[in-house]
Design a protein around this motif. Structure first.
Motif, PDB file in Angstrom:
ATOM      1  N   GLN A  41      -5.533  -0.280   9.910  1.00 26.99           N
ATOM      2  CA  GLN A  41      -4.230  -0.513   9.265  1.00 26.99           C
ATOM      3  C   GLN A  41      -4.073  -1.968   8.850  1.00 26.99           C
ATOM      4  N   LEU A  42      -3.564  -2.128   7.648  1.00 29.41           N
ATOM      5  CA  LEU A  42      -3.253  -3.442   7.079  1.00 29.41           C
ATOM      6  C   LEU A  42      -1.751  -3.576   6.940  1.00 29.41           C
ATOM      7  N   ASP A  43      -1.203  -4.678   7.462  1.00 25.88           N
ATOM      8  CA  ASP A  43       0.214  -5.003   7.264  1.00 25.88           C
ATOM      9  C   ASP A  43       0.295  -6.301   6.472  1.00 25.88           C
ATOM     10  N   VAL A  44       1.029  -6.261   5.369  1.00 25.22           N
ATOM     11  CA  VAL A  44       1.219  -7.448   4.535  1.00 25.22           C
ATOM     12  C   VAL A  44       2.709  -7.677   4.355  1.00 25.22           C
ATOM     13  N   LYS A  45       3.143  -8.896   4.650  1.00 24.27           N
ATOM     14  CA  LYS A  45       4.550  -9.248   4.452  1.00 24.27           C
ATOM     15  C   LYS A  45       4.665 -10.111   3.198  1.00 24.27           C
ATOM     16  N   PHE A  46       5.623  -9.754   2.355  1.00 19.48           N
ATOM     17  CA  PHE A  46       5.885 -10.473   1.119  1.00 19.48           C
ATOM     18  C   PHE A  46       7.318 -10.978   1.109  1.00 19.48           C
ATOM     19  N   ARG A  47       7.494 -12.203   0.677  1.00 18.48           N
ATOM     20  CA  ARG A  47       8.839 -12.720   0.429  1.00 18.48           C
ATOM     21  C   ARG A  47       9.187 -12.393  -1.018  1.00 18.48           C
ATOM     22  N   ILE A  48      10.316 -11.723  -1.223  1.00 23.57           N
ATOM     23  CA  ILE A  48      10.686 -11.298  -2.570  1.00 23.57           C
ATOM     24  C   ILE A  48      12.051 -11.876  -2.937  1.00 23.57           C
ATOM     25  N   PRO A  49      12.310 -12.073  -4.214  1.00 28.09           N
ATOM     26  CA  PRO A  49      13.630 -12.578  -4.621  1.00 28.09           C
ATOM     27  C   PRO A  49      14.707 -11.554  -4.336  1.00 28.09           C
ATOM     28  N   PRO A  50      15.912 -11.994  -3.985  1.00 31.00           N
ATOM     29  CA  PRO A  50      17.000 -11.045  -3.743  1.00 31.00           C
ATOM     30  C   PRO A  50      17.294 -10.240  -4.999  1.00 31.00           C
ATOM     31  N   GLY A  51      17.686  -9.005  -4.808  1.00 33.78           N
ATOM     32  CA  GLY A  51      18.015  -8.151  -5.948  1.00 33.78           C
ATOM     33  C   GLY A  51      17.593  -6.727  -5.693  1.00 33.78           C
ATOM     34  N   PRO A  52      17.758  -5.865  -6.689  1.00 38.64           N
ATOM     35  CA  PRO A  52      17.382  -4.453  -6.529  1.00 38.64           C
ATOM     36  C   PRO A  52      15.899  -4.241  -6.787  1.00 38.64           C
ATOM     37  N   HIS A  53      15.047  -4.958  -6.050  1.00 36.58           N
ATOM     38  CA  HIS A  53      13.621  -4.948  -6.326  1.00 36.58           C
ATOM     39  C   HIS A  53      12.851  -4.332  -5.176  1.00 36.58           C
ATOM     40  N   GLY A  54      11.739  -3.718  -5.492  1.00 39.80           N
ATOM     41  CA  GLY A  54      10.790  -3.249  -4.491  1.00 39.80           C
ATOM     42  C   GLY A  54       9.397  -3.629  -4.921  1.00 39.80           C
ATOM     43  N   LEU A  55       8.462  -3.580  -3.999  1.00 39.26           N
ATOM     44  CA  LEU A  55       7.085  -3.899  -4.341  1.00 39.26           C
ATOM     45  C   LEU A  55       6.505  -2.818  -5.248  1.00 39.26           C
ATOM     46  N   ALA A  56       5.689  -3.262  -6.201  1.00 37.41           N
ATOM     47  CA  ALA A  56       5.079  -2.327  -7.151  1.00 37.41           C
ATOM     48  C   ALA A  56       3.798  -1.738  -6.566  1.00 37.41           C
ATOM     49  N   ILE A  57       3.831  -1.374  -5.311  1.00 40.34           N
ATOM     50  CA  ILE A  57       2.709  -0.718  -4.653  1.00 40.34           C
ATOM     51  C   ILE A  57       3.276   0.507  -3.954  1.00 40.34           C
ATOM     52  N   ASP A  58       2.972   1.656  -4.477  1.00 40.06           N
ATOM     53  CA  ASP A  58       3.548   2.881  -3.939  1.00 40.06           C
ATOM     54  C   ASP A  58       2.552   4.010  -4.165  1.00 40.06           C
ATOM     55  N   GLY A  59       1.894   4.447  -3.095  1.00 37.45           N
ATOM     56  CA  GLY A  59       0.938   5.522  -3.229  1.00 37.45           C
ATOM     57  C   GLY A  59      -0.491   5.044  -3.099  1.00 37.45           C
ATOM     58  N   ALA A  60      -1.396   6.000  -2.924  1.00 35.08           N
ATOM     59  CA  ALA A  60      -2.790   5.688  -2.641  1.00 35.08           C
ATOM     60  C   ALA A  60      -3.472   4.975  -3.791  1.00 35.08           C
ATOM     61  N   VAL A  61      -3.191   5.375  -5.032  1.00 32.46           N
ATOM     62  CA  VAL A  61      -3.859   4.760  -6.178  1.00 32.46           C
ATOM     63  C   VAL A  61      -3.509   3.281  -6.271  1.00 32.46           C
ATOM     64  N   ALA A  62      -2.215   2.958  -6.143  1.00 33.05           N
ATOM     65  CA  ALA A  62      -1.790   1.563  -6.209  1.00 33.05           C
ATOM     66  C   ALA A  62      -2.327   0.767  -5.027  1.00 33.05           C
ATOM     67  N   ALA A  63      -2.348   1.379  -3.852  1.00 29.18           N
ATOM     68  CA  ALA A  63      -2.852   0.680  -2.671  1.00 29.18           C
ATOM     69  C   ALA A  63      -4.342   0.375  -2.809  1.00 29.18           C
ATOM     70  N   LEU A  64      -5.114   1.325  -3.346  1.00 27.81           N
ATOM     71  CA  LEU A  64      -6.538   1.079  -3.543  1.00 27.81           C
ATOM     72  C   LEU A  64      -6.758  -0.031  -4.566  1.00 27.81           C
ATOM     73  N   ALA A  65      -5.965  -0.025  -5.630  1.00 24.23           N
ATOM     74  CA  ALA A  65      -6.084  -1.085  -6.632  1.00 24.23           C
ATOM     75  C   ALA A  65      -5.782  -2.445  -6.020  1.00 24.23           C
ATOM     76  N   TYR A  66      -4.803  -2.506  -5.128  1.00 25.28           N
ATOM     77  CA  TYR A  66      -4.467  -3.757  -4.463  1.00 25.28           C
ATOM     78  C   TYR A  66      -5.628  -4.227  -3.581  1.00 25.28           C
ATOM     79  N   LEU A  67      -6.204  -3.326  -2.787  1.00 22.04           N
ATOM     80  CA  LEU A  67      -7.303  -3.703  -1.905  1.00 22.04           C
ATOM     81  C   LEU A  67      -8.547  -4.084  -2.694  1.00 22.04           C
ATOM     82  N   ALA A  68      -8.878  -3.305  -3.705  1.00 23.47           N
ATOM     83  CA  ALA A  68     -10.113  -3.535  -4.442  1.00 23.47           C
ATOM     84  C   ALA A  68     -10.017  -4.709  -5.395  1.00 23.47           C
ATOM     85  N   GLY A  69      -8.810  -5.152  -5.697  1.00 23.45           N
ATOM     86  CA  GLY A  69      -8.646  -6.233  -6.655  1.00 23.45           C
ATOM     87  C   GLY A  69      -9.304  -7.531  -6.210  1.00 23.45           C
ATOM     88  N   ASP A  70      -9.347  -7.775  -4.901  1.00 24.20           N
ATOM     89  CA  ASP A  70      -9.947  -8.993  -4.364  1.00 24.20           C
ATOM     90  C   ASP A  70     -11.316  -8.743  -3.729  1.00 24.20           C
TER      91      ASP A  70
END
Length: 398
Positions: free
Chosen positions: A272-301
């Motif tokens: 398991q990987l836990d990543v904490k992000f500081r985000i600007p206040p507002g109606p925002h969420g992280l653009a990582i949702d689901g296996a495809v996006a998570a794999l793209a995030y991991l494989a990107g680096d």
């Protein structure tokens, strides 16, 4: 600005009526529409000075909300005559305005290139609008006309105040107060505030960053772009909101939705990987949702020398495309902070929220094998894009 769409020529002018020959010069322009929205944009493009330029900003003519409400107050009627079809159609538009001042800048024979289009197909009825007389009436609600944006919106501005005041509406919604012509010094008290600078004879509403004698640096922003500029200032003054016509308001949700979340912590526990992000206040969420996006995030680096990099390369060679993300990602969840609607808050409340520590969102990714996480550096900084919850998607412009 884009390519020219039409070529416009004034063929006649009498009283409140001006006759324009409008010819398409771009193959995708289409026929000139007999429409108040289109006509007002064409008239405004003809000059940057005069009563029409004072009353209507170029930004107003591109704002559907403003055009729908007020275009008919300037343009009473548009009639198309002598249309000619073809790859580059043309027509004569007889435009009747509500006050002679709105065509005072035009003379028979004048010609100009136009980027106009009918931003509103059919405008609402509006009482005739006349040029303002006397000093402008300032709005008592000082916070209504401005946003207070963190300097991170513009990237790296090390010498700027933490928050910058910017105009929330088009320039026509503001008056200039405390104007200084040919300044030898610009007040330090104006740093970080919304001002109108006149440089190279072109007025611009900006946030003042720094000054040195008659020179200044400033930040600009709009719904579609942002940037910085500077130079010698011919005149400068503070902005004040006035009573009158207003179009679409610049929103915190849209502007802050462009920012990227800053990674502040990364931990790995087995699979398991836990990543904490500081985000600007507002109606925002992280653009990582689901296996495809998570794999793209991991494989990107992950270079091909890492376990996940080698496995992905082997899978792509074997199946001739991307492998199923579920082969690598067992589960992906995001714990978002509470959404804050900055656009519903008073100016003082917004400033307090933005100056306080920004909220933290936690991304949790469980992988099918712990080795897929072996390449991660728990000390490296990083960022990820944001996405809004049901409001405005993030913008890549600017």
């Amino acid at each position: 600005m884009g390519s020219d769409l039409f070529r416009v020529t004034v063929t006649a002018k009498a009283g409140l009526r001006v006759t324009l020959r409008v010819e398409a010069v771009h193959p995708d322009a289409g026929a000139p529409p007999a429409n108040e929205s289109f006509a007002l944009m064409v008239l405004r493009e003809a000059s940057a000075i005069g009563e029409l330029a004072k009353a209507v900003a170029i930004e107003d003519t591109r704002d559907a909300e403003w055009q729908d409400s007020y275009a008919n107050g300037f343009v009473a009627e548009v009639v198309a005559r002598d249309p000619i079809a073809g790859p580059k159609p043309k027509a004569t538009l007889e435009v009747t305005v509500t006050h002679a001042a709105w065509v005072a800048h035009l003379e028979k024979g004048a010609t100009w290139s136009s980027h106009a289009w009918a931003i509103v197909a059919e405008c609402e009825l509006c009482p005739p609008i006349a040029p303002a007389v006397g000093p402008p009436v300032l709005d008592d609600d000082l916070g209504a006309g401005f946003l207070y944006l963190p300097r991170q919106v513009w990237g790296t501005l090390p010498d700027a105040p933490d928050l910058l005041e910017v105009a929330a509406y088009a320039p026509s919604a503001y008056a200039v107060v405390e104007r200084i012509v040919k300044p030898t010094a610009i007040p330090d008290a104006w740093l970080g505030y919304a001002v109108r600078v006149e440089a190279w004879s072109q007025p611009e509403d900006v946030a003042l960053l720094s000054t040195r004698g008659a020179e200044a640096r400033w930040a600009t922003i709009s719904a579609g772009a942002y940037g910085t500029g500077g130079g010698k200032v011919d005149a400068i003054g503070r902005l004040a909101l006035v009573h009158g016509r207003r179009g679409t308001r610049l929103s915190y949700a849209r502007i802050l939705g462009r920012l990227r979340a800053e990674r502040v912590a990364l931990t790995v526990h087995g699979d398991q990987l836990d990543v904490k992000f500081r985000i600007p206040p507002g109606p925002h969420g992280l653009a990582i949702d689901g296996a495809v996006a998570a794999l793209a995030y991991l494989a990107g680096d992950a270079p091909t020398s890492t376990p996940i990099g080698r496995a992905l390369a082997d899978d792509r060679a074997r199946i001739g495309g991307d492998p199923p993300a579920d082969d690598y990602i067992y589960r992906c969840t995001v714990d978002p902070p509470s959404a804050i609607d900055l656009d519903a808050l008073e100016a003082a409340e917004v400033r307090a929220v933005l100056r306080a520590p920004w909220p933290i969102a936690t991304l949790r990714i469980a992988v099918t094998e712990p080795r897929w996480l072996a390449h991660l550096d728990t000390h490296a900084p990083g960022s990820v894009g944001l996405v809004s919850y049901g409001a405005m998607p993030p913008s890549n412009d600017g």
